[in-house]
Write an enzyme that holds these catalytic residues in place. Structure first.
Site, PDB file in Angstrom:
ATOM      1  N   ASP A   1       0.843  -1.202   0.000  1.00 13.27           N
ATOM      2  CA  ASP A   1       0.000   0.000   0.000  1.00 13.27           C
ATOM      3  C   ASP A   1       0.873   1.245   0.000  1.00 13.27           C
ATOM      4  O   ASP A   1       1.594   1.509   0.964  1.00 13.27           O
ATOM      5  CB  ASP A   1      -0.897  -0.027   1.237  1.00 13.27           C
ATOM      6  CG  ASP A   1      -2.019   0.994   1.182  1.00 13.27           C
ATOM      7  OD1 ASP A   1      -1.954   1.891   0.321  1.00 13.27           O
ATOM      8  OD2 ASP A   1      -2.942   0.903   1.999  1.00 13.27           O
TER       9      ASP A   1
ATOM     10  N   HIS B   1      -9.209  -1.157  -8.138  1.00 10.18           N
ATOM     11  CA  HIS B   1      -8.902  -0.020  -7.261  1.00 10.18           C
ATOM     12  C   HIS B   1      -7.720   0.794  -7.788  1.00 10.18           C
ATOM     13  O   HIS B   1      -7.761   2.030  -7.793  1.00 10.18           O
ATOM     14  CB  HIS B   1      -8.616  -0.546  -5.855  1.00 10.18           C
ATOM     15  CG  HIS B   1      -8.310   0.531  -4.864  1.00 10.18           C
ATOM     16  ND1 HIS B   1      -9.285   1.356  -4.328  1.00 10.18           N
ATOM     17  CD2 HIS B   1      -7.136   0.927  -4.307  1.00 10.18           C
ATOM     18  CE1 HIS B   1      -8.724   2.210  -3.489  1.00 10.18           C
ATOM     19  NE2 HIS B   1      -7.420   1.980  -3.459  1.00 10.18           N
TER      20      HIS B   1
END
Length: 309
Positions: free
Chosen positions: A121, A217
């Protein structure tokens, strides 16, 4: 005196600095309560509502945001206690959230952190070496404007995002990768390469389908899909035990930095809100936006240009 009311708690007695940082930000309501309404920046306007919102007003917003970070949890707690003592009689805690990241030295070499879904991330973050980094992240000079005191500062959007981990972990890894648009093992885009390889958003597989799905995403949140909108993400994971229904109260303390939330966070979140494959696995439970002034010069204190204007 060691036993007097003002004595140091001694919590961090044996520790070094442990990379301690304390960051202060001003919320929208701060300005009206301190007689500074004419200095309120438009960038602190309330965020629009999003469909994934299940916001708890008691854990959202606030007059003053204080972020304490350290490599050692005892050092961070010591700083918190010291600040609470100093603020006694002036300010009280409205809400508090504890977050963590991978500990220094946990990996053989520095790596992009993973979140509680197991995904790498932060890969697409703007880098200080980018020629437009300052323009995207820091507030420019604006003489005579209500936000002129924010020159060199940045706006932080803070969101507590619950991850519905039981549902997420039922997905096979291949399906998780298509939801994100990146390989789980190394963070590389499904279009190929390594973690830092740019995404080929037009690449199709042998079946004619886009390799990075149109609702992935990583695709929907990319600057290319959002008119260049970008933000610097500096999130933390959190785990606050098990909820009454047996699910983990865990997820992401999402914090992003930008020169203007309405050009950074908001357009990207609006796009995600309309069709992000990850949305069914997330619930936004708290929210806040804070104006973080530029660093204090020698002999100055944080926010002096606002408070003594």
């Amino acid at each position: 005196a060691a036993d007097g009311p003002g004595h140091d708690t001694g919590i961090a007695l044996d520790a070094g600095p442990s990379s301690l940082t304390v960051t202060f930000g001003f919320g929208r309501t701060f300005f009206g309560r301190t007689g500074l309404a004419d200095r309120l920046p438009a960038a602190l306007d309330p965020l629009p509502a999003f469909s994934a919102d299940a916001l708890d007003a008691k854990r959202s917003n606030g007059d003053l945001w204080v972020q304490i970070g350290a490599d050692d949890a005892l050092v961070a707690f010591h700083a918190l206690r010291a600040l609470q003592k100093e603020a006694a009689g002036t300010a009280r805690v409205r809400w508090q959230m504890n977050g963590f990241n991978r500990s220094p030295g946990a990996t053989a070499r520095p790596m992009t952190a993973r979140n509680l879904m197991g995904q790498i991330d932060g890969t697409g973050n703007p880098k200080p070496s980018d020629e437009d980094f300052d323009r995207r992240v820091f507030v420019p000079a604006s003489p005579g404007k209500p936000q002129e005191w924010m020159e060199g500062g940045s706006y932080a959007v803070v969101r507590r995002i619950r991850m519905l981990l039981d549902d997420w972990e039922k997905l096979p890894v291949e399906r998780q990768e298509r939801v994100i648009g990146r390989r789980k093992a190394d963070g590389a885009p499904l279009s190929g390469g390594t973690e830092t390889t740019g995404m080929d958003l037009d690449k199709a597989g042998p079946d004619g389908r886009l390799v990075i799905p149109d609702n992935a995403h990583a695709r929907i949140s990319s600057p290319e899909e959002n008119g260049g909108a970008a933000m610097l993400r500096r999130p933390f994971s959190y785990h606050d035990g098990i909820a009454e229904d047996g699910t983990p109260d865990a997820g992401l303390l999402f914090i992003c930095w930008q020169a203007d939330p309405f050009r950074g966070f908001v357009p990207v979140q609006r796009k995600l809100d309309r069709g992000d494959a990850l949305s069914p696995f997330l619930r936004h439970e708290a929210s806040g936006v804070f104006a973080v002034p530029g660093g204090a010069a020698e002999g100055e204190y944080v926010g002096q240009r606002l408070l003594e204007a």
